[in-house]
Design a protein around this motif. Structure first.
Motif, PDB file in Angstrom:
ATOM      1  N   ILE A  20      -1.787  14.470  15.277  1.00 46.81           N
ATOM      2  CA  ILE A  20      -1.429  13.242  14.573  1.00 46.81           C
ATOM      3  C   ILE A  20      -2.589  12.255  14.617  1.00 46.81           C
ATOM      4  O   ILE A  20      -3.163  12.012  15.677  1.00 46.81           O
ATOM      5  CB  ILE A  20      -0.181  12.584  15.201  1.00 46.81           C
ATOM      6  N   GLU A  91       0.231   9.943  10.215  1.00 44.23           N
ATOM      7  CA  GLU A  91      -0.340  10.957   9.328  1.00 44.23           C
ATOM      8  C   GLU A  91      -0.890  12.087  10.189  1.00 44.23           C
ATOM      9  O   GLU A  91      -1.250  11.880  11.350  1.00 44.23           O
ATOM     10  CB  GLU A  91      -1.472  10.372   8.477  1.00 44.23           C
ATOM     11  N   THR A  92      -0.965  13.278   9.608  1.00 47.19           N
ATOM     12  CA  THR A  92      -1.522  14.401  10.359  1.00 47.19           C
ATOM     13  C   THR A  92      -3.047  14.340  10.352  1.00 47.19           C
ATOM     14  O   THR A  92      -3.663  13.815   9.417  1.00 47.19           O
ATOM     15  CB  THR A  92      -1.089  15.749   9.760  1.00 47.19           C
ATOM     16  N   GLU A  97      -1.609  21.204   9.908  1.00 50.01           N
ATOM     17  CA  GLU A  97      -0.528  22.121   9.548  1.00 50.01           C
ATOM     18  C   GLU A  97      -1.044  23.547   9.370  1.00 50.01           C
ATOM     19  O   GLU A  97      -0.457  24.503   9.897  1.00 50.01           O
ATOM     20  CB  GLU A  97       0.163  21.636   8.276  1.00 50.01           C
ATOM     21  N   LYS A 124       6.506  10.505  15.024  1.00 47.46           N
ATOM     22  CA  LYS A 124       5.295  11.026  14.387  1.00 47.46           C
ATOM     23  C   LYS A 124       5.555  12.374  13.707  1.00 47.46           C
ATOM     24  O   LYS A 124       5.149  12.585  12.555  1.00 47.46           O
ATOM     25  CB  LYS A 124       4.189  11.181  15.437  1.00 47.46           C
ATOM     26  N   ASN A 127       7.974  12.033  10.645  1.00 44.25           N
ATOM     27  CA  ASN A 127       7.371  11.387   9.488  1.00 44.25           C
ATOM     28  C   ASN A 127       6.363  12.282   8.782  1.00 44.25           C
ATOM     29  O   ASN A 127       6.187  12.183   7.565  1.00 44.25           O
ATOM     30  CB  ASN A 127       6.684  10.080   9.919  1.00 44.25           C
ATOM     31  N   THR A 128       5.710  13.156   9.538  1.00 49.25           N
ATOM     32  CA  THR A 128       4.688  14.029   8.955  1.00 49.25           C
ATOM     33  C   THR A 128       5.208  15.416   8.590  1.00 49.25           C
ATOM     34  O   THR A 128       4.506  16.181   7.929  1.00 49.25           O
ATOM     35  CB  THR A 128       3.518  14.216   9.944  1.00 49.25           C
TER      36      THR A 128
END
Length: 228
Positions: A20, A91-92, A97, A124, A127-128
């Protein structure tokens, strides 16, 4: 160096700065707090000083630097503000991913060991969308367990939960405190950091500049173990 010629049974990820991209937002918030109490430091300075740190220790440091009385529950107030911020702003890290999917495809179990609280990581990951990849019971909070890095406890806890020896674990970190925690735990460690930035002087410490480099490194180490 653990894992370099031995078995890899578990990959443990730090959260902020590795999965993150929320560390900068958090340290900017802490910089605002520090300035409120009279410590004249920039956001960049705060990022260098506070990254990877424990909230309670950061509050103590602000008090020491300013001579001000910091509320006893300052760390909890900051924690709550960070959680609320991450529900919408997290955000990542670029490539996180795809990297996680590649590691899973290698057949390696994964866990997360972070100084962040469980509530913060929930916000976190939800949300991502990383909560679709990371199972909640495989996420470990150094704050919730009172095992903050650079102590090795959170990584040893993750290894114990997996039922593997520390020497069979490899950690992906971005902070000096995290690298020290892995070293003390007797685990191999890969540092995610730009090549022009200084790094801890630990012989055998692996280093990558982008998450896309991590799965190929794991494959190489696994090939070495098979050939040994």
């Amino acid at each position: 160096m653990p894992c370099s010629d031995g078995k890899i049974s578990l990959v443990i990820f730090d959260c902020d700065g590795v999965l993150i991209d929320g560390e900068r937002q958090s340290t900017d918030l802490m910089a605002q707090e520090a300035r409120k109490y009279g410590w004249d430091l920039t956001d960049d300075q705060a990022h260098r000083i506070f990254t990877g740190g424990e909230l309670a220790k950061i509050g103590e440091l602000i008090g020491q630097k300013t001579g001000q009385d910091i509320p006893a529950d300052w760390d909890m107030m900051m924690q709550n503000r960070i959680v609320e911020m991450m529900k919408t702003d997290a955000e990542t890290v670029d490539g996180a991913e795809a990297m996680l999917e590649s590691v899973i495809q290698l057949g390696l179990p994964i866990r997360v060991g972070s100084n962040s609280s469980g509530a913060e990581m929930d916000a976190k990951f939800q949300n991502t969308g990383l909560d679709e990849v990371l199972e909640k019971e495989r996420i470990h909070s150094g704050r919730d367990l009172d095992m903050p890095k650079p102590r090795p406890d959170i990584y040893l806890h993750a290894a114990q939960a997996e039922g593997v020896a520390p020497a069979e674990c490899i950690v992906l970190e971005d902070s000096d405190a995290g690298v020290e925690a892995a070293r003390r735990a007797g685990m191999a460690c890969v540092l995610l950091r730009a090549p022009d930035k200084p790094a801890p002087e630990w012989p055998g410490l692996f280093r990558i500049a982008h998450l896309s480099e991590f799965p190929p490194l794991l494959e190489t180490l696994m090939d070495q173990q098979q050939a040994a």
